[in-house]
Motif scaffolding. Sequence first.
Motif, mmCIF file in Angstrom:
data_model
loop_
_atom_site.group_PDB
_atom_site.id
_atom_site.type_symbol
_atom_site.label_atom_id
_atom_site.label_comp_id
_atom_site.label_asym_id
_atom_site.label_seq_id
_atom_site.Cartn_x
_atom_site.Cartn_y
_atom_site.Cartn_z
ATOM 1 N N THR A 1 0.876 -1.333 0.095
ATOM 2 C CA THR A 1 -0.037 0.118 -0.069
ATOM 3 C C THR A 1 0.810 1.171 -0.014
ATOM 4 O OG1 THR A 1 0.025 -0.176 2.302
ATOM 5 C CG2 THR A 1 -1.788 -0.957 1.202
ATOM 6 N N THR A 2 0.151 2.269 -0.500
ATOM 7 C CA THR A 2 1.174 3.648 -0.224
ATOM 8 C C THR A 2 0.076 4.805 0.605
ATOM 9 O OG1 THR A 2 -0.004 4.744 -2.406
ATOM 10 C CG2 THR A 2 2.443 3.333 -2.397
ATOM 11 N N LEU A 3 1.036 5.735 1.034
ATOM 12 C CA LEU A 3 0.051 6.533 2.338
ATOM 13 C C LEU A 3 -0.332 7.885 1.956
ATOM 14 C CD1 LEU A 3 2.807 5.741 4.899
ATOM 15 C CD2 LEU A 3 0.848 4.290 4.455
ATOM 16 N N GLY A 4 -0.493 7.859 0.516
ATOM 17 C CA GLY A 4 -0.947 9.372 0.146
ATOM 18 C C GLY A 4 0.092 10.199 -0.428
ATOM 19 N N ARG A 5 0.009 11.153 -1.015
ATOM 20 C CA ARG A 5 1.148 11.975 -1.580
ATOM 21 C C ARG A 5 1.752 12.602 -0.490
ATOM 22 N NH1 ARG A 5 1.742 12.852 -7.131
ATOM 23 N NH2 ARG A 5 3.817 13.180 -6.349
ATOM 24 N N GLY A 6 3.015 12.762 -0.407
ATOM 25 C CA GLY A 6 3.713 13.090 0.329
ATOM 26 C C GLY A 6 4.045 12.286 1.979
ATOM 27 N N GLY A 7 3.577 11.157 1.467
ATOM 28 C CA GLY A 7 3.394 10.006 2.626
ATOM 29 C C GLY A 7 4.897 9.798 3.380
ATOM 30 N N SER A 8 5.865 10.091 2.827
ATOM 31 C CA SER A 8 7.100 9.892 3.427
ATOM 32 C C SER A 8 7.350 10.482 4.803
ATOM 33 C CB SER A 8 8.375 10.102 2.485
ATOM 34 O OG SER A 8 8.279 9.716 1.236
ATOM 35 N N ASP A 9 6.653 11.536 4.718
ATOM 36 C CA ASP A 9 6.762 12.414 5.978
ATOM 37 C C ASP A 9 6.015 11.563 7.027
ATOM 38 O OD1 ASP A 9 8.043 14.831 5.141
ATOM 39 O OD2 ASP A 9 5.911 15.622 4.515
ATOM 40 N N LEU A 10 4.941 10.797 6.672
ATOM 41 C CA LEU A 10 4.288 9.968 7.806
ATOM 42 C C LEU A 10 4.954 8.970 8.010
ATOM 43 C CD1 LEU A 10 1.357 9.916 9.194
ATOM 44 C CD2 LEU A 10 0.626 8.199 7.007
ATOM 45 N N THR A 11 5.888 8.395 7.356
ATOM 46 C CA THR A 11 6.467 7.053 7.439
ATOM 47 C C THR A 11 7.801 7.769 8.472
ATOM 48 O OG1 THR A 11 6.567 6.323 5.478
ATOM 49 C CG2 THR A 11 8.237 5.414 6.564
ATOM 50 N N ALA A 12 8.384 8.776 8.532
ATOM 51 C CA ALA A 12 9.483 9.158 9.216
ATOM 52 C C ALA A 12 9.002 9.543 10.716
ATOM 53 C CB ALA A 12 9.872 10.697 8.627
ATOM 54 N N VAL A 13 7.818 10.231 10.720
ATOM 55 C CA VAL A 13 7.025 10.425 12.106
ATOM 56 C C VAL A 13 6.582 9.253 12.722
ATOM 57 C CG1 VAL A 13 4.870 11.619 13.030
ATOM 58 C CG2 VAL A 13 6.278 12.887 11.413
ATOM 59 N N ALA A 14 6.021 8.314 11.914
ATOM 60 C CA ALA A 14 5.633 6.897 12.698
ATOM 61 C C ALA A 14 6.866 6.316 13.141
ATOM 62 C CB ALA A 14 4.860 6.095 11.721
ATOM 63 N N LEU A 15 7.834 6.268 12.449
ATOM 64 C CA LEU A 15 9.163 5.538 12.814
ATOM 65 C C LEU A 15 9.823 6.279 14.059
ATOM 66 C CD1 LEU A 15 10.906 4.174 9.535
ATOM 67 C CD2 LEU A 15 9.723 2.874 11.302
ATOM 68 N N ALA A 16 9.869 7.614 13.959
ATOM 69 C CA ALA A 16 10.266 8.334 15.152
ATOM 70 C C ALA A 16 9.702 7.949 16.381
ATOM 71 C CB ALA A 16 10.401 9.866 14.821
ATOM 72 N N HIS A 17 8.187 7.927 16.336
ATOM 73 C CA HIS A 17 7.540 7.593 17.571
ATOM 74 C C HIS A 17 7.840 6.258 17.872
ATOM 75 C CE1 HIS A 17 4.292 7.145 20.073
ATOM 76 N NE2 HIS A 17 3.661 6.228 19.369
ATOM 77 N N ALA A 18 7.758 5.200 16.904
ATOM 78 C CA ALA A 18 7.907 4.026 17.550
ATOM 79 C C ALA A 18 9.339 3.614 17.986
ATOM 80 C CB ALA A 18 7.645 2.748 16.020
ATOM 81 N N LEU A 19 10.311 4.346 17.532
ATOM 82 C CA LEU A 19 11.600 4.020 18.015
ATOM 83 C C LEU A 19 11.907 5.033 19.305
ATOM 84 C CD1 LEU A 19 13.212 3.598 14.396
ATOM 85 C CD2 LEU A 19 12.807 1.663 16.090
ATOM 86 N N LYS A 20 11.260 5.970 19.431
ATOM 87 C CA LYS A 20 11.232 7.196 20.434
ATOM 88 C C LYS A 20 12.635 7.642 20.103
ATOM 89 C CE LYS A 20 9.103 4.447 24.186
ATOM 90 N NZ LYS A 20 8.986 3.324 23.534
ATOM 91 N N ALA A 21 12.680 8.217 18.955
ATOM 92 C CA ALA A 21 13.628 9.065 18.438
ATOM 93 C C ALA A 21 13.864 10.285 19.156
ATOM 94 C CB ALA A 21 13.677 9.305 17.029
#
Length: 416
Positions: A146-166
């Motif tokens: 699946t893809t996350l909508g245009r500009g969705g890489s920002d969402l990936t980054a924020v989701a990973l930062a949250h999951a990994l407690k960056a």
Amino acid sequence: MALIVQKYGGSSVANPERIRRVAERVCRTRKTGHQVVVVVSALGDTTDELLGLAAQVSKSPPEREMDMLLATGEQVAAALLAMATQALGARALSFTGAQVGIITDRDHTKARIQDVSAQRIRQALAKGYVVIVTGFQGITPDHEITTLGRGGSDLTAVALAHALKAKTCEIYTDVEGVYTADPRVVPNARKLPALSYEEMLELASLGAQVMQARSMEMAKKYEVPLHVRSSFSRRTGTIISKEVKAMEEVVVSGVSLQKDEAKVTICDVPDRPGIAATIFTRISDANVNVDMIVQNVSRTGLTDVSFTVGRGDLKKVLRVARRVAGEVKAGRVVHDDGIAKISVVGLGMRSHSGIAAKMFQALAKESINIDMISTSEIKISCIIRKDQAARAVKVIHDVFGLDKLGIKPELVKTRK
Ligand code: ASP
Ligand code: MG
């Protein structure tokens, strides 16, 4: 060891030379003793080019296949960046969203993230690797891409930062940060040192191209510390964080302009309970997002209902509006795509009065007519003529003194 998530947008990785420069920056960050997770977008305009290819083979490409296609763009970028990073002597591994357990719902082309396991990322980090992840994509529980909508890489980054407690999530783009207005329109626009999640969310929804609005919703919800900055310089950009007291003192942080909306008016709508409900249910059933809505006062039992939609949805919404107008025995449906929406955003509006008046006076002085108005706690938006929009942004930027320094960066404390 603290972890930093870095997201590089399409312009930062537009060609091999830029990819090498990103690799250098990644290695520099690694050398400061941080673990690094990198999220990449597709090279330059790849996603648009892929959309163009799809349009050449099919009038209505199935969304599942669209996701198969679009997800490849980020995979190219991730692999190339991993190679470039390794060529500099660092250990690096690239992964797709699926490989690192970004699980989404089944809503192809605009899927929502449901869960992030990040298991493989943790393992690779523990072994000392720089981890590079494709932005913008995930996988459903039954293994569909699946893809996350245009500009969705920002969402990936924020989701990973949250999951990994960056410690922080750095968003690299081709501008120095978030500006008080678009510098191409307002030459004395100023980079904002700091901004609250609420303000950035409003600005993103109002069409500021800096960050995807959905990613801002997630950043706000989980209080992920963000730093929007340029991949072409080492300067500090804009820190986006939870609101602090000092932010309230800045009445207006930015002016934004949106030119891709159109206005639709259904004339002579019977003024009875349930009619607006019928109209807007039909429109939402057609999957069209409505922005502003204005209903005139009726003196004759009939009223005009106007609303704005994205210009891309205009054709579809006109069809729906004409049908529903017939259904509720309303009159003609007219439209206007020569409009622009100008908005001012600022936390200080909650505690200062007279902001709307000041904005309207500035427009009046320039003989710019206001067609529609809408407000929220921290935003005022006006619909005006498109050909007056650039002038409007300049005078409003001036009247609120946005070229002068607002909040002091040292007043903003971010998570350690
Ligand atoms: N490449 C995708 C797009 O252009 C995702 C992104 O850039 O964030 O929308
Ligand atoms: Mg892109």
